[in-house]
Design a protein around this motif. Structure first.
Motif, PDB file in Angstrom:
ATOM      1  N   GLY A 640      19.604   1.187 -17.579  1.00 37.09           N
ATOM      2  CA  GLY A 640      19.069   1.053 -16.226  1.00 37.09           C
ATOM      3  C   GLY A 640      17.678   1.618 -16.072  1.00 37.09           C
ATOM      4  O   GLY A 640      17.045   2.073 -17.027  1.00 37.09           O
ATOM      5  N   GLY A 641      17.193   1.605 -14.814  1.00 34.20           N
ATOM      6  CA  GLY A 641      15.837   2.077 -14.545  1.00 34.20           C
ATOM      7  C   GLY A 641      14.819   1.127 -15.136  1.00 34.20           C
ATOM      8  O   GLY A 641      14.957  -0.091 -15.077  1.00 34.20           O
ATOM      9  N   GLY A 642      13.800   1.675 -15.745  1.00 33.70           N
ATOM     10  CA  GLY A 642      12.758   0.845 -16.351  1.00 33.70           C
ATOM     11  C   GLY A 642      13.070   0.475 -17.780  1.00 33.70           C
ATOM     12  O   GLY A 642      12.208   0.574 -18.659  1.00 33.70           O
ATOM     13  N   ASP A 643      14.306   0.042 -18.038  1.00 31.80           N
ATOM     14  CA  ASP A 643      14.679  -0.295 -19.407  1.00 31.80           C
ATOM     15  C   ASP A 643      14.135  -1.665 -19.789  1.00 31.80           C
ATOM     16  O   ASP A 643      13.418  -2.315 -19.028  1.00 31.80           O
ATOM     17  N   ASP A 644      14.502  -2.110 -20.989  1.00 30.18           N
ATOM     18  CA  ASP A 644      13.941  -3.359 -21.504  1.00 30.18           C
ATOM     19  C   ASP A 644      14.348  -4.568 -20.681  1.00 30.18           C
ATOM     20  O   ASP A 644      13.576  -5.534 -20.578  1.00 30.18           O
TER      21      ASP A 644
END
Length: 907
Positions: A640-644
């Motif tokens: 999650g978040g700014g992952d790929d």
């Protein structure tokens, strides 16, 4: 850090000729000619100076903090220089309000107003504004026996430079710069980045340029000496950071502005000439820069200013030598500049077709276009390249946002001269560029601190004059250390002289009272600003790959997944292992994991990054066909978040900018992303990246066990590593063979690697990306650029055009349909939920988009055996039923209860 370590161990010559094959595999990277080496050279020099007292790693960790402190001092000196008065001769009958109020028109000019330098407006300033100001000062003097300090008149026995609170401004500016978040973001320990050192070199260059302009118009010697020093500082700036273009242009604009304002002088000519010649001559010596200063369009402006200075000086020399009148002097200037323009036009006409001048970079172009995108999807994908919001300014500058404009107005309207005027140019430019690109907010730290310091310093100085009218400058302070008692006796004499001048005690008391009121009012805001900066400093001091977070249970945990993954690569993979990952953190893999990566966090090779993007956003099958020739492992950021997965739409757009068949008729790849319900589109759901990211996390999402095998998953699931199966060993051996590298000459160190022959078919489909401003290329895909911008600005049009080329739906392979229809594959999933919602809402456009991209989803079944055809009949969606028939969805297949779609049809 890895580059610094290499320089320390192997020396400058080896570093300059270092072709690194552990990054940008299989091409490699010529580090010595593609890196700004100033930070590395500085760190190694400090390490050698300290010897064994500190490790190289510790030196690199502390460099940002050390240089942040030095930048703070130079920022204070900028404010100091803007407050130091300048003795010049009066020109054109202009005089400042201070001279007007003193009743002595022949007094030396200490400061002025920008209004007195602007044509036409200067007439209004001289005939209206100055008389009104003089009348006000005389009125106050009549009533209170003093001008209340509204006009700084040098006390008897002191020089004009004593009339302004330069030391107070220095201390105030330095205090702000020391803690303002916009500066802390690049000066915290451990934040080893070029910009950490660049802020110091930039402020040093700016201060020395301002110092070169101190003194009278004929102070040619001072201008020459300090101009040379400014050129040396600029050379260091060039060696450190690509933002040197900002520095040379700002100084060039300032010098040109002074000419337009009628402030040309021998001092200005010597200062700029020395700065430009020394700075440019040395800048050319930096390998990554080379001849760019005289070939780049971005730097032609400062060059034109330099040439203009020489022509003006030539005209001045001829005018003085021949004692020409005003009319003859202007005729001479017109002839000289007319001839120069003609020669320049001829030179440009000859050089432009040859490709001599380099194009404007996408980043620079993005600062001037009307829209917020550059047209380069790679540049647009970087979050720091997005426009700054008002919230961003307040976050990084806080209360300085409100104080700096006051300082700007003070300098412009009341304390304007050659040096201080630079802060006005810097302030306007820094705000404009930071507004266009949030990353450049860091450029506002020095100017906001300097202007804020001037505003506070003026107020503090005004209040302190209630105690003593004598205001020391640094030069006076230094006398105490060099002359001792003699200097103290001299300053005491000056204080006695000022006391003899008889200033009203009532006015002094009133200043102290006002000062107390200002202090008591401002103190709470100052404490709030300090606490805010302290909190931001704590937040910025955390390592980017190790941080604290709250678990689902609410407890605070240390997230060390990224470093853990890189260490796993270092300890559990062969030394020649190749790790495929998105370019953002390739340098972390090489630096911490010590393994070969496909890209290392730099954007210098657009086409190579596009191939990486294509591999990750293609289908699992197609992605594996490319990956097996380039990598042994694939590392993805998940959790999650700014992952790929969040970045993946950018990956697809970058891939499509070079491989145009990746998203046909869709430059912005709208078919690859998330639906309005937050679910991945079929194209995304079928991609290699999605399979690796969501393997075993979402129902039904699994990687092909014949192509990839998960070998590592971090503690909190932030990083996953998959081993590539069926790796093409012949391709790996081919790339490793030095014979297959292309050298620029026999025996040269510059030997570029090549892609393995097995990728020839894939590479044949690429089209090198050409920016609109790259006019040196014969073919620039203007149509693609046009569509890209149109689709960005009109998402609805983009969605319609994305599938405009598909006139009919494609039936999926029968064997895949049969596999999906097996009872053991019936399950509730986000995709069945998404399809149910689209059919229930009768959202035919989005459903078509879904099914054209991946027709196999039409055959999905939920856990009760019902699927899209069941729901279409149940809700009476006749058009949707026809669409499903085209894809081959049956109407007689039973569900869990043995019912078919026709048994429950509302059609």
């Amino acid at each position: 850090y890895r580059a610094t370590e290499y320089l320390y161990e192997h020396g400058w010559y080896s570093f300059r000729t270092w072709f690194d094959y552990k990054s940008w595999y299989p091409l490699g990277r010529p580090v010595g000619t593609t890196i700004y080496p100033g930070m590395q050279v500085t760190s190694v020099a400090i390490k050698k100076l300290l010897g064994d007292r500190m490790s190289l790693n510790d030196v690199c960790c502390l460099v940002p903090a050390w240089f942040g402190a030095v930048a703070t001092v130079f920022t204070g000196l900028m404010a100091y220089e803007a407050c130091v008065g300048t003795k010049t001769q009066k020109t054109g009958g202009q005089q400042t309000s201070s001279s007007a109020s003193s009743g002595k028109p022949s007094d030396p000019e200490v400061f002025g107003s920008i209004l007195a330098n602007v044509p036409v407006i200067n007439i209004l300033h001289r005939r209206l504004i100055l008389p009104i100001a003089d009348l006000l000062v005389r009125f106050l003097t009549q009533i209170f026996g003093s001008n209340l300090g509204l006009v700084d008149v040098p006390p008897p026995g002191t020089s004009p430079t004593m009339s302004s609170p330069s030391v107070e401004s220095f201390l105030s500016a330095a205090a702000i710069m020391a803690i303002v978040p916009a500066h802390l973001m690049r000066s915290v320990g451990g934040g080893y980045d070029n910009e950490s050192v660049a802020m110091t070199s930039m402020t040093m260059t700016f201060y020395l340029w301002m110092r070169a302009l101190r003194g009278g118009k004929d102070n040619a010697r001072g201008g020459l000496i300090w101009g040379i020093l400014a050129g040396l500082a600029y050379f260091y700036m060039v060696a450190v950071w690509g933002g040197y273009i900002f520095v040379i242009n700002i100084i060039g604009v300032h010098a040109g502005l002074l000419i337009l304002l009628g402030r040309y002088s021998t001092k200005l000519h010597r200062a700029y000439t020395a700065f430009y010649i020394v700075g440019t001559a040395l800048a050319i010596q930096v390998p990554v820069v080379g001849w760019t200063p005289i070939r780049s369009i971005e730097q032609l402006g400062p060059m034109a200013v330099f040439v203009g200075f020489q022509m003006i000086e030539y005209c001045e020399v001829v005018r003085r030598k021949k004692n020409l009148g005003r009319k003859d002097a202007w005729i001479l200037r017109v002839k000289v500049f007319g001839a120069a323009l003609l020669v320049a036009a001829m030179v440009l006409a000859a050089l432009v077709p040859t490709g001599y001048f380099g194009p404007i970079s996408a980043r620079v172009r993005g600062l001037f276009v009307k829209h917020t995108k550059t047209g380069n999807p790679l540049v647009d994908s970087v979050a720091e390249h997005q426009p700054a919001s008002p919230e961003a300014y307040f976050q990084y500058l806080h209360d300085v946002c409100y104080i700096a404009p006051v300082g700007f107005a003070i300098v412009a309207l009341f304390y304007f001269h050659d040096s201080s005027s630079f802060l006005l140019v810097y302030g306007v430019a820094a705000y404009f560029f930071s507004h266009r690109m949030v990353r450049l907010v860091l450029l506002t730290a020095p100017i906001a601190s300097a202007l804020g310091g001037i505003a506070l310093g003026r107020v503090i100085g005004w209040c302190l004059r209630g105690i003593s009218p004598y205001r020391p400058s640094f030069s006076e302070v230094l006398k105490v250390f060099t002359l001792g008692d003699e200097a103290l006796t001299d300053s005491n004499d000056k204080k006695k002289e000022t006391k003899k001048s008889g200033r009203s005690s009532m006015v002094q008391i009133s200043r102290l009272v006002v000062g107390y009121l200002i202090l008591s009012t401002a103190l709470p805001f100052g404490m709030e600003f300090y606490q805010r900066c302290r909190e931001m400093a704590k937040h910025m001091s955390h390592p980017t790959i190790v941080y604290n977070a709250n678990s689902h249970m609410g407890e605070e945990v240390l997230v060390d997944d990224y470093r853990e993954a890189y260490w796993w690569c270092r300890d559990n993979t062969p030394e020649d292992a190749r790790i495929m990952a998105w370019w953002d953190y390739g340098y972390q893999i090489t630096g911490i994991g010590n393994r070969t990566t496909i890209a290392d966090g730099n954007t210098w090779n657009h086409e190579h990054i596009a191939l990486l993007g294509r591999t990750l956003t293609s289908s699992e099958k197609d992605g594996h066909r490319i990956a097996r020739h380039l990598a042994d492992y694939v590392l993805v950021w998940a959790g999650g978040g700014g992952d790929d997965l969040a970045k993946s739409p950018h990956l697809a757009r970058i891939a499509n900018s070079v491989y145009r068949d990746h998203c046909p008729n869709d430059p912005t790849c709208r078919s690859f992303g998330f639906s309005s319900q937050g679910m991945p589109t079929p194209k995304m759901a079928g991609s290699l990246l999605y399979k690796l990211h969501s393997h075993g996390v979402h129902p039904g999402v699994k990687v092909d066990k014949n192509r990839f095998k998960e070998v590592f998953k971090s503690k909190h699931g932030k990083v996953r590593i998959f081993k590539v199966l069926s790796v093409a060993k012949d391709s790996k051996e081919w790339v490793a063979d030095p014979k297959n590298r292309i050298c620029d000459s026999p025996g040269s160190w510059f030997c570029r690697g090549q892609y393995p022959p097995a990728l020839k078919k894939v590479l044949a489909q690429k089209q090198d990306f050409g920016q609109l401003e790259d006019f040196n290329k014969k073919e620039v895909d203007e149509e693609y650029q046009k569509q890209y911008m149109e689709h960005l600005n009109d998402p609805n049009k983009a969605s319609k055009m994305a599938h405009s080329g598909a006139s009919s739906f494609v039936r999926p392979p029968p064997e895949e349909v049969d596999e999906l229809q097996k009872r053991e594959n019936w399950q509730d999933s986000p995709y069945t939920s998404e399809l149910w919602t689209l059919i229930n809402d009768n959202n035919i456009p989005e459903l078509k988009e879904y099914l054209i991209a991946n027709p196999l989803v039409a055959h999905m079944r939920s856990s009760d055996g019902r699927g899209p055809m069941f729901w279409a009949h149940e809700f009476g969606r006749e058009k949707i039923v026809k669409i499903l028939r085209k894809i081959g969805v049956g109407e007689k297949l039973p569900d869990k209860e043995g019912l078919t779609p026709l048994d429950d049809s509302e059609i």
